[in-house]
Design an enzyme around this catalytic site. Structure first.
Site, PDB file in Angstrom:
ATOM      1  N   GLU A 164       0.647  -1.073   0.011  1.00  0.00           N
ATOM      2  CA  GLU A 164      -0.212   0.080  -0.369  1.00  0.00           C
ATOM      3  C   GLU A 164       1.270   1.040   0.118  1.00  0.00           C
ATOM      4  O   GLU A 164       0.458   2.497  -0.585  1.00  0.00           O
ATOM      5  CB  GLU A 164      -0.586  -0.157   1.435  1.00  0.00           C
ATOM      6  CG  GLU A 164      -1.836  -0.684   1.195  1.00  0.00           C
ATOM      7  CD  GLU A 164      -2.788  -0.652   0.329  1.00  0.00           C
ATOM      8  OE1 GLU A 164      -3.259   0.020  -0.358  1.00  0.00           O
ATOM      9  OE2 GLU A 164      -3.841  -1.717  -0.335  1.00  0.00           O
ATOM     10  N   TYR A 166       9.257  10.176  -3.263  1.00  0.00           N
ATOM     11  CA  TYR A 166       8.607  10.020  -2.144  1.00  0.00           C
ATOM     12  C   TYR A 166       9.241   9.262  -1.095  1.00  0.00           C
ATOM     13  O   TYR A 166       9.000   8.175  -0.409  1.00  0.00           O
ATOM     14  CB  TYR A 166       7.175   9.702  -2.495  1.00  0.00           C
ATOM     15  CG  TYR A 166       6.069  11.117  -3.041  1.00  0.00           C
ATOM     16  CD1 TYR A 166       6.056  11.392  -2.832  1.00  0.00           C
ATOM     17  CD2 TYR A 166       6.134  10.052  -5.002  1.00  0.00           C
ATOM     18  CE1 TYR A 166       4.589  12.722  -4.095  1.00  0.00           C
ATOM     19  CE2 TYR A 166       5.161  10.697  -5.055  1.00  0.00           C
ATOM     20  CZ  TYR A 166       5.316  12.692  -5.168  1.00  0.00           C
ATOM     21  OH  TYR A 166       3.904  12.898  -5.815  1.00  0.00           O
ATOM     22  N   TYR A 174      -6.246   5.919   5.456  1.00  0.00           N
ATOM     23  CA  TYR A 174      -6.379   4.966   4.436  1.00  0.00           C
ATOM     24  C   TYR A 174      -5.071   3.273   4.472  1.00  0.00           C
ATOM     25  O   TYR A 174      -6.083   2.501   4.646  1.00  0.00           O
ATOM     26  CB  TYR A 174      -5.974   5.239   2.306  1.00  0.00           C
ATOM     27  CG  TYR A 174      -6.306   4.418   1.854  1.00  0.00           C
ATOM     28  CD1 TYR A 174      -6.656   3.994   1.212  1.00  0.00           C
ATOM     29  CD2 TYR A 174      -4.510   3.962   1.124  1.00  0.00           C
ATOM     30  CE1 TYR A 174      -6.660   2.975   0.561  1.00  0.00           C
ATOM     31  CE2 TYR A 174      -4.607   2.997   0.533  1.00  0.00           C
ATOM     32  CZ  TYR A 174      -5.698   2.645  -0.118  1.00  0.00           C
ATOM     33  OH  TYR A 174      -5.853   1.408  -0.825  1.00  0.00           O
ATOM     34  N   ASP A 180      -9.114   5.814  -0.607  1.00  0.00           N
ATOM     35  CA  ASP A 180      -8.462   6.733  -1.712  1.00  0.00           C
ATOM     36  C   ASP A 180      -9.217   7.394  -3.165  1.00  0.00           C
ATOM     37  O   ASP A 180     -10.489   7.405  -2.873  1.00  0.00           O
ATOM     38  CB  ASP A 180      -7.127   6.009  -1.973  1.00  0.00           C
ATOM     39  CG  ASP A 180      -8.523   4.235  -3.334  1.00  0.00           C
ATOM     40  OD1 ASP A 180      -9.168   4.260  -3.743  1.00  0.00           O
ATOM     41  OD2 ASP A 180      -7.017   4.226  -3.637  1.00  0.00           O
ATOM     42  N   CYS A 230     -18.464   3.030 -18.416  1.00  0.00           N
ATOM     43  CA  CYS A 230     -19.948   2.487 -17.168  1.00  0.00           C
ATOM     44  C   CYS A 230     -20.542   0.845 -17.664  1.00  0.00           C
ATOM     45  O   CYS A 230     -21.037   0.494 -17.337  1.00  0.00           O
ATOM     46  CB  CYS A 230     -21.174   3.673 -17.678  1.00  0.00           C
ATOM     47  SG  CYS A 230     -20.233   5.245 -17.523  1.00  0.00           S
ATOM     48  N   SER A 268       5.920  17.008  -7.032  1.00  0.00           N
ATOM     49  CA  SER A 268       4.401  17.205  -6.206  1.00  0.00           C
ATOM     50  C   SER A 268       3.812  19.024  -6.951  1.00  0.00           C
ATOM     51  O   SER A 268       3.468  18.842  -7.023  1.00  0.00           O
ATOM     52  CB  SER A 268       3.934  16.677  -5.071  1.00  0.00           C
ATOM     53  OG  SER A 268       4.686  16.752  -4.167  1.00  0.00           O
TER      54      SER A 268
END
Length: 369
Positions: A56, A101, A139, A157, A219, A318
Site C-alpha cells: 500500500e 517520495y 486509508y 482512497d 459504464c 508534486s
C-alpha cells in the site's frame, strides 16, 4: 452488460434511495464482480499484514505494474518487520530507488522500529494503533486492518472517492478532508460483515479498472451502473469535483556528469528538504557552463580532458518541476576535493547500481554514465 452482472443489477423502482440505501444496494453486484475480475497481484496472494502494508505504501503515487518488481525485490531483501527495522538507510533507499517520495521509505523504517519495540515485531491488529505509526494514515490503516485482519474499517482512497461521488452524484470537492471523512463514515456504515477486505478492494478495483481516473468511465462494464446517479444523469464528465491544483514552481538546474576513467562524481544531498540524504550527480542552480562548474567544483583547468553538452531533461515533483540542462566533463585525473558534508566524491560507476541510491530525477543523465 450481459450474464451474471445483469442478474445482479439492482432495479431501483420509483422510490429514490438514500445514500446509505444506495451504497448498501451495491454490495452483491460489487462483490460478485470483484471476485470474477480481481487482478492477480503478489500482495493479494499472501495478504499478511506486513505485505499489505508495504504494497500500500509503494502503491501511493505509483502504478500497479511499476510496483510489482519493487515489491518482490523488497520482500526478498527485507521479508519481515524486524528486517526492515534493522536495514541500513542507504540499503533501504537503494531498494526504494525510482519509486519517489522517499520520506515514505523513511517512515516505513520508523514504523518498523516502533512495531519491534511495542508490538513484538508485528503490526498491531488495531485500526487506531495502526494510524499512530509513522506514515500510516486512515486509508493505509483501513487497508491493513480490513485486508490482513478482517477488521471492518474503510479504506478510502482516490479511487473510492471517485466511485462513491459518481454513484451518489455528489458535487462535493473530493480533495477536502471533510468529504473524505464523511465518505469513510458512509462506507463503514454499509460494510458487509465478514467481508471487509474484499469490499474495500472491490471499491478500489472498480475505480482502478472501470470508473477510471483518466478518461471516460467504462459504464457499460460497471457492476454499479444501474445504481449510479452520475451515469444515469449524464454527469460523469462533471463528477467527481476536484479543486484546481496550484501551479508547480519551476526551477532551472544544470547537472554534471564528471568522469575520471571508470569513476564518476556524486554527492549526498542535505538531511532535510527535497530528496533528503539521497545521492545526486553534482548540480548547480540555473544555467551553468563548464567554466562555472570548474570554478564551483574546484576542478583545475589542466585536468579537463573534454567537455560535452548533454540533452535537456525534466522531472516533475508534486510541487516543483526541475528543468535541467546537462554537461559531461571528462577528467585526466582526480581533483584534490575536500571531504565533508555535501561535498562531491568519486565512486566506481558500477556502484551506482549496487550501492548508492540515485533518485529518479536524475534518470535521464544516469543512463548516460
Amino acid at each position: 452488460m450481459t450474464g451474471l452482472y445483469d442478474r445482479l443489477q439492482v432495479l431501483e423502482g420509483d422510490r429514490k434511495l438514500g445514500p446509505e440505501e444506495r451504497m448498501k444496494a451495491l454490495e452483491k453486484p460489487l462483490l460478485a464482480w470483484y471476485r470474477a475480475n480481481a487482478r492477480i497481484l503478489p500482495w493479494r496472494e499472501d495478504p499478511s499484514p506486513y505485505r499489505v502494508w508495504i504494497s500500500e505504501i509503494m502503491l501511493q503515487q505509483t502504478r500497479v505494474e511499476a510496483v510489482k518488481p519493487y515489491f518482490e525485490r523488497f520482500m526478498r531483501e527485507l521479508p519481515t518487520v524486524r528486517d526492515l527495522a534493522a536495514a541500513e538507510d542507504d540499503r533501504l533507499m537503494k531498494l526504494w530507488e525510482g519509486l519517489g517520495y522517499y520520506s515514505r521509505a523513511r517512515n516505513l523504517k520508523k514504523a518498523a522500529v516502533i512495531a519491534c519495540e511495542s508490538y513484538g515485531g508485528e503490526l498491531p491488529a488495531d485500526y487506531g494503533k495502526l494510524q499512530k505509526l509513522p506514515g500510516i494514515g486512515s486509508y493505509t490503516a483501513g487497508a491493513i486492518a480490513s485486508i490482513a485482519f478482517g477488521i471492518p474499517e474503510p479504506a478510502v482512497d482516490g479511487n473510492v472517492l471517485r466511485v462513491v461521488s459518481r454513484v451518489l452524484a455528489s458535487r462535493e470537492d473530493i480533495t477536502r478532508q471533510a468529504v473524505k471523512r464523511r465518505t469513510e463514515e458512509l462506507v463503514r456504515s454499509v460494510m458487509p460483515a465478514g467481508q471487509a477486505g474484499d469490499y474495500n478492494q472491490a471499491l478500489i478495483e472498480t475505480g482502478a479498472l472501470v470508473c477510471v481516473p483518466n478518461g471516460a468511465p467504462k459504464c457499460g462494464e460497471c457492476p454499479l451502473e444501474s445504481l449510479c446517479l452520475a451515469a444515469r444523469e449524464g454527469l460523469t464528465e462533471e463528477i467527481p469535483v476536484k479543486a484546481a491544483k496550484k501551479a508547480r514552481k519551476q526551477e532551472k538546474k544544470t547537472v554534471f556528469i564528471i568522469e575520471a576513467g571508470d569513476l564518476v562524481a556524486i554527492r549526498k544531498r542535505p538531511e532535510e528538504g527535497l530528496l533528503a540524504s539521497l545521492y545526486e550527480l553534482p548540480m548547480m542552480e540555473g544555467a551553468a557552463d563548464e567554466k562555472a562548474a570548474a570554478e564551483h567544483f574546484r576542478i583545475p583547468e589542466e585536468l579537463v580532458d573534454s567537455v560535452q553538452a548533454l540533452p535537456e531533461a525534466k522531472h516533475i515533483f508534486s510541487h516543483v518541476e526541475w528543468h535541467m540542462e546537462g554537461c559531461r566533463i571528462r577528467l585526466k585525473g582526480l581533483p584534490a576535493w575536500e571531504t565533508g558534508e555535501n561535498q562531491p566524491f568519486f565512486v566506481k560507476k558500477e556502484e551506482l547500481e549496487s550501492r548508492y541510491p540515485l533518485p529518479g530525477a536524475f534518470r535521464a543523465y544516469r543512463s548516460l554514465v
